[in-house]
Scaffold this motif. Structure first.
Motif, PDB file in Angstrom:
ATOM      1  N   LYS A 109      34.813  13.143  87.047  1.00 37.47           N
ATOM      2  CA  LYS A 109      35.382  14.758  86.714  1.00 37.47           C
ATOM      3  C   LYS A 109      36.528  14.463  86.096  1.00 37.47           C
ATOM      4  O   LYS A 109      37.177  14.373  85.565  1.00 37.47           O
ATOM      5  N   TRP A 110      36.243  15.470  85.222  1.00 38.96           N
ATOM      6  CA  TRP A 110      37.125  15.729  84.094  1.00 38.96           C
ATOM      7  C   TRP A 110      38.184  16.252  84.626  1.00 38.96           C
ATOM      8  O   TRP A 110      38.924  17.584  85.606  1.00 38.96           O
ATOM      9  N   THR A 111      39.382  15.575  84.117  1.00 34.76           N
ATOM     10  CA  THR A 111      41.428  16.113  84.908  1.00 34.76           C
ATOM     11  C   THR A 111      41.596  16.212  83.971  1.00 34.76           C
ATOM     12  O   THR A 111      41.325  15.879  82.598  1.00 34.76           O
ATOM     13  N   ASP A 112      42.988  16.929  83.926  1.00 33.76           N
ATOM     14  CA  ASP A 112      43.401  17.514  83.334  1.00 33.76           C
ATOM     15  C   ASP A 112      44.001  16.573  81.531  1.00 33.76           C
ATOM     16  O   ASP A 112      44.344  16.863  80.441  1.00 33.76           O
ATOM     17  N   ASP A 113      43.636  15.817  82.130  1.00 35.92           N
ATOM     18  CA  ASP A 113      44.573  14.800  81.512  1.00 35.92           C
ATOM     19  C   ASP A 113      43.923  14.076  80.381  1.00 35.92           C
ATOM     20  O   ASP A 113      44.409  13.156  79.508  1.00 35.92           O
ATOM     21  N   LEU A 114      42.601  14.603  80.924  1.00 35.95           N
ATOM     22  CA  LEU A 114      41.416  14.086  79.873  1.00 35.95           C
ATOM     23  C   LEU A 114      41.358  14.320  78.214  1.00 35.95           C
ATOM     24  O   LEU A 114      41.147  15.182  77.374  1.00 35.95           O
TER      25      LEU A 114
END
Lengths: 152, 152
Positions: B5-10
């Protein structure tokens, strides 16, 4: 299982190296958690991640040592090699169905702290001197570094 | 297995890199979806596409780092090389008929996330500032040219 708490003393001052070390610490602690929760599947996953990440960190660090012409690089790499061999064995034993988490956790606990404080401590000053990016203003310091490299 | 799941910290805040990372995540998730089908041809197709795209992405990223004069480029490249070798070993085993997909997926997921968070994050400041300089020097076509060069 023993946990490692990240303390200021462990910081080398090279962000990218510190971030890799922190990640290894995170995995060591996660391995302890998985083992405490008695989750063999999770333990296996963390174990593999920990091994992979440590090997990747070694590759990064070795290249950095070569870049700055660290004279003890060969010795440092040899200790990495010995360690690589050790963890390869753990991986083999794990795949053969043996429970190696506790043993590996102990080994990494002791190894990581001495690796950071003794081994890394000796090449870090050289990196800092030769690669001034870590001083903050990256573009400026890089330019200064290049100027120094060509016009000293 | 669970999707990444793409999270902002990526997000690295470099749009073109984030776009490529997203694409790699899509490939990994696609591989995850079809892995349970055990259809070797389908798995092989996605695997090859994933590898191709990732190699282009590495080459692109390395050229951005080089242009910007990122100090730790050699270490970063070494980490890429090690990863390529690791994946190559998996592909070899896959071709020999071994079912490696679950193990590979586990490695890909954690490797990518770690790599983006620690290693990629470290070059962002200098690469970004270099890209901005190039753009303000009214050379808007540079990015497009670079993307085209590596992704055709």
């Amino acid at each position: 299982m023993a946990y490692i708490k990240w303390i200021g003393d462990y910081a080398t001052g090279i962000n990218v190296i510190d971030s890799q070390h922190k990640r290894i610490v995170h995995y060591i602690n996660q391995l302890g958690d998985a083992q405490n929760m008695n989750e063999p599947e999770l333990t296996g996953e963390v174990l593999m991640n920990l091994v992979d990440y440590t090997l990747s960190h070694f590759a990064f660090e070795e290249s950095l040592m070569e870049d700055v012409g660290y004279d003890a690089a060969a010795i440092h790499i040899k200790t990495h090699d010995a360690f690589r061999e050790k963890i390869k064995n753990y991986k083999k034993r794990y795949k053969a169905g043996e429970d190696v988490a506790e043993e590996l956790n102990q080994l990494l606990n002791i190894w990581l702290v001495s690796h950071i404080q003794d081994d890394d401590g000796s090449y870090v000053p050289m990196v800092k001197e030769k690669i001034p990016e870590i001083n903050g203003d990256e573009t400026q310091s890089w330019i200064k570094y290049k100027i120094k490299q060509f016009f000293k | 297995m669970a999707h990444i799941k793409w999270t902002d910290d990526l997000n690295t805040s470099i749009q073109v890199i984030d776009g490529q990372h997203h694409r790699i995540v899509e490939y990994i998730n696609m591989l995850d979806d079809i892995s349970s089908s055990h259809e070797k041809d389908k798995v092989e197709k996605v695997l090859n596409e994933l590898v191709d795209y990732t190699l282009s992405h590495f080459a692109f990223e390395e050229s951005l780092m080089e242009d910007a004069g990122y100090s730790f480029i050699n270490g970063h490249k070494r980490v890429h090389q090690l990863f390529v070798k690791r994946v190559g070993d998996f592909l070899q085993r896959f071709k020999m008929g071994e079912d490696i997909v679950d193990e590979l997926l586990m490695m890909l997921k954690s490797w990518l996330i770690n790599h983006i968070r620690s290693d990629d994050n470290d070059y962002v400041a200098i690469v970004k500032s270099n890209m901005e300089n190039i753009n303000t020097a009214s050379n808007d076509g540079w990015l497009k040219k670079s993307v085209k060069k590596f992704f055709g």
